[in-house]
Design an enzyme around this catalytic site. Structure first.
Site, PDB file in Angstrom:
ATOM      1  N   GLU A  14      67.887  87.652  82.726  1.00  0.00           N
ATOM      2  CA  GLU A  14      69.413  87.456  82.580  1.00  0.00           C
ATOM      3  C   GLU A  14      69.838  88.548  81.552  1.00  0.00           C
ATOM      4  O   GLU A  14      70.126  88.015  80.267  1.00  0.00           O
ATOM      5  CB  GLU A  14      69.616  85.763  82.291  1.00  0.00           C
ATOM      6  N   CYS A  62      74.045  78.412  84.799  1.00  0.00           N
ATOM      7  CA  CYS A  62      72.530  78.776  84.645  1.00  0.00           C
ATOM      8  C   CYS A  62      71.834  78.885  85.919  1.00  0.00           C
ATOM      9  O   CYS A  62      72.052  78.006  86.291  1.00  0.00           O
ATOM     10  CB  CYS A  62      71.742  78.891  83.707  1.00  0.00           C
ATOM     11  N   CYS A  65      68.052  77.217  83.968  1.00  0.00           N
ATOM     12  CA  CYS A  65      67.752  75.536  83.626  1.00  0.00           C
ATOM     13  C   CYS A  65      69.037  74.649  84.230  1.00  0.00           C
ATOM     14  O   CYS A  65      69.698  74.663  83.782  1.00  0.00           O
ATOM     15  CB  CYS A  65      68.133  75.838  82.467  1.00  0.00           C
ATOM     16  N   HIS A  69      72.396  72.005  83.279  1.00  0.00           N
ATOM     17  CA  HIS A  69      73.171  71.179  83.359  1.00  0.00           C
ATOM     18  C   HIS A  69      74.099  70.103  84.438  1.00  0.00           C
ATOM     19  O   HIS A  69      74.989  69.755  83.755  1.00  0.00           O
ATOM     20  CB  HIS A  69      74.279  73.108  82.988  1.00  0.00           C
ATOM     21  N   ARG A 480      65.858  75.498  76.011  1.00  0.00           N
ATOM     22  CA  ARG A 480      66.428  76.346  74.789  1.00  0.00           C
ATOM     23  C   ARG A 480      66.664  75.763  73.864  1.00  0.00           C
ATOM     24  O   ARG A 480      66.536  76.201  72.918  1.00  0.00           O
ATOM     25  CB  ARG A 480      67.231  77.702  75.089  1.00  0.00           C
ATOM     26  N   SER A 503      71.410  78.581  73.884  1.00  0.00           N
ATOM     27  CA  SER A 503      72.010  79.771  73.140  1.00  0.00           C
ATOM     28  C   SER A 503      73.818  80.648  72.562  1.00  0.00           C
ATOM     29  O   SER A 503      73.349  81.273  71.569  1.00  0.00           O
ATOM     30  CB  SER A 503      71.912  80.905  74.601  1.00  0.00           C
ATOM     31  N   CYS A 547      68.921  83.086  77.061  1.00  0.00           N
ATOM     32  CA  CYS A 547      69.842  82.623  78.330  1.00  0.00           C
ATOM     33  C   CYS A 547      71.649  82.543  77.975  1.00  0.00           C
ATOM     34  O   CYS A 547      71.794  82.723  77.719  1.00  0.00           O
ATOM     35  CB  CYS A 547      69.210  81.548  78.774  1.00  0.00           C
ATOM     36  N   CYS A 550      76.319  83.457  82.769  1.00  0.00           N
ATOM     37  CA  CYS A 550      77.644  84.629  82.894  1.00  0.00           C
ATOM     38  C   CYS A 550      79.127  84.667  84.094  1.00  0.00           C
ATOM     39  O   CYS A 550      78.287  83.749  85.080  1.00  0.00           O
ATOM     40  CB  CYS A 550      77.171  86.156  82.612  1.00  0.00           C
TER      41      CYS A 550
END
Length: 571
Positions: A14, A62, A65, A69, A480, A503, A547, A550
């Site tokens: 990523e 993402c 993961c 989310h 993360r 992140s 991670c 985007c």
């Protein structure tokens, strides 16, 4: 004379994380800047939508993961509406989460971070019999390290080399001065790298048993889960358990021993020690395995002081955008957060190329805005989140399972507790967390089986009153680190949504006080062996498992472009 080094992209898959460091004449890093170069925009996309759709949209934040989310989007709405899902639904979500963590952690080390420790080319000179014997130093039952297996792996590697193309092992700094594994140790890790490619398929299948597919499972819904037929099918339940056990076996006989091996080999390598970054740690309560038991507790540690652990106060969380490409700079609580883009771009400057020459470059505007990532703060302080924060907080709180796991790791590696506060420690803490889940995760499975004997409910009923306003949040953890989603609902649709992801905490740019996040802080003072090959920087940042999800452009609910940004890949 100071020199600037640009690493872009830094992540292996990523790839929208850019790091710039400034080194002095002794190759010591004096300043560091990390930034994301593309905007996700999912928080804007969900506005005006039915809140029951939020989880299906937020999981697209993402592709790694996705479940984190998805679950966060569902639970945030449940919290807003005052819904308590049945225990069967809660435990099913835990089992899916366990599959995600086990998948994420092994892939992180082998496919995304391991080559920062493993000199693949060196494995060609390994003695396979010595390597096979070496594996027994780290576990009584080594995984895929018989001499015949290691010879096969070595021959596969030689095939790549003879073709002049290392394939998946290309673009690394092999032969770097900070590699510490012997050829035999490199061969052991390489064998497990290849085995992990198979194992990750198995754990993805385990997720899909309850989630219908992976990535982007589909079985969570506001109020519970929809996979009731799978839960009531003994063969499907047994299939999950079998796949879980297969992956747990890999964690205990390959992944965890390899981290023990790395901890011993790198115990005196300066570039992976004493680089804690931000020494404020934040984690959330996670992994409910019965009606009243969780594997991990939440909490806050300030200034690395393990003698004091605070409970999390969600009112103290804010995000600001002084150095981020957004129009609203002020520190706001996530319920009131704003996501209005204000891209100011890169500026002209100079940096070192891969031959050590100074060349013209586009660089971060370090006196202005330089990242699409905001700056989350807890009572105005940056926080480090992730497995290290989770393990340290739970160790400090006396969590029996964690204390036993950490003490065993430290005893086996002969490392002091303070060694965990480093790149090596972050890598070790992730393996400890994975081992705990592998060893205790099936508690949730057993609790689910017992509860289904007397209760088959999987979803709670509820009503959304369009004449009421609601607000709610999810606060938990992802592989993360600490993750939260915050929503406001008005007129039956989402009025505002903010996601504060792991992140974002760790990759935070500098705030209004000039204080950076953990990525930036952990690099200050690091000495590079070779400015043309900044492996030390890459290894340190990879230890957080970055991670940077985007989205290149954002559209409103009618399909119109709001903003669009083109990124020059040659910068």
């Amino acid at each position: 004379m100071s020199k600037r080094i640009i690493i872009d992209p830094l992540t292996r898959i990523e790839g929208h994380l850019r790091v710039e460091v400034v080194v002095d004449e002794n190759n010591v890093i004096k300043e560091a800047y990390s930034g994301s170069t593309l905007w996700r925009g999912l928080e804007t996309i969900v506005k005006g939508r039915d809140p029951r759709d939020a989880g299906f949209l937020t999981q697209r934040i993402c592709g790694v993961c996705t479940f984190s989310h998805y679950r966060a989007g569902i639970i945030a709405v449940e919290n807003a509406l005052g819904i308590t899902p049945p225990l069967n639904a809660v435990l099913t979500r835990t089992l899916m989460n366990a599959a995600l963590y086990m998948h994420d952690h092994v892939v992180h080390f082998y496919q995304l971070h391991g080559l920062d420790f493993v000199d693949v080319v060196s494995a060609l000179s390994a003695d396979v019999k010595k390597a096979s014997d070496e594996a027994f130093k780290y576990t009584d039952m080594p995984y895929a390290t018989g001499a015949d297996k290691l010879l096969e792996v070595q021959q596969r590697l030689k095939t790549f080399v003879d073709k002049g193309n290392l394939g998946p092992f290309a673009n690394a700094y092999y032969g770097h001065a900070t590699y510490r594994f012997t050829p035999e140790q490199n061969l052991i890790a390489l064998s497990h790298y290849l085995e992990c490619l198979r194992i990750q398929r198995t754990i993805a299948q385990a997720m899909a048993i309850f989630g219908a597919k992976n990535p982007h499972p589909q079985s969570l819904t506001v109020g519970g889960v929809t996979c009731v037929m799978d839960l009531l099918n003994p063969s499907r339940m047994a299939e999950y358990m079998t796949k879980f056990q297969e992956v747990a076996d890999f964690i205990n006989r390959a992944y965890y021993p390899d981290i023990i091996m790395a901890a011993k080999a790198y115990s005196k390598e300066a570039s992976v020690l004493n680089d804690v970054g931000v020494n404020n740690f934040y984690t959330e309560k996670e992994f409910q395995v019965s009606s009243d038991e969780w594997l991990f507790e939440g909490g806050i540690i300030r200034n690395g002081d393990l003698s004091k652990v605070e409970e999390v106060d969600e009112a103290k969380i804010t995000e600001e955008a002084t150095r981020s490409w957004y129009a609203d700079n002020e520190a706001l609580h996530p319920y009131d957060g704003k996501t209005n883009p204000n891209y100011t771009g890169l500026i002209d400057g100079e940096s070192i190329d891969d031959k050590g020459n100074m060349v013209h470059s586009k660089v971060f505007d370090t006196k202005g805005k330089y990242s699409w990532i905001k700056a989350p703060r807890y009572e105005n302080l940056p926080m480090q989140v992730g497995p290290l924060a989770n393990i340290l907080v739970n160790y400090a709180k006396g969590n029996k399972i964690v204390v036993e796991a950490v003490d065993s790791f430290l005893k086996t590696t002969n490392l002091p507790l303070k060694a965990l506060m480093s790149t090596l420690g972050r890598t070790g803490a992730r393996a400890i967390e994975a081992k705990i889940i592998a060893d205790y995760g099936l508690k949730a499975f057993n609790s689910l089986v017992e509860n289904l004997k007397t209760d088959e409910s999987t979803c709670a009923t509820y009503v959304i009153d369009k004449n009421k306003e609601y607000k709610g949040r999810f606060m938990g953890s992802a592989p993360r680190g600490a993750l939260s989603h915050w929503c406001r609902i008005k007129n039956g649709v989402i009025e505002n949504w903010q996601a504060v992801v792991p992140s974002t905490w760790n990759a935070s740019p500098k705030d209004a006080n000039g204080v950076g996040g953990s990525y930036e802080q952990c690099l200050i003072g690091m000495k590079l062996a070779d400015v043309k090959q900044p492996l030390e920087v890459i290894r340190a940042i990879h230890s957080y498992d970055p991670c940077i999800a985007c989205a290149v452009h954002v559209m409103d609910t009618k399909g119109n472009n709001l903003s669009e940004y083109k990124v020059n890949v040659n910068l």
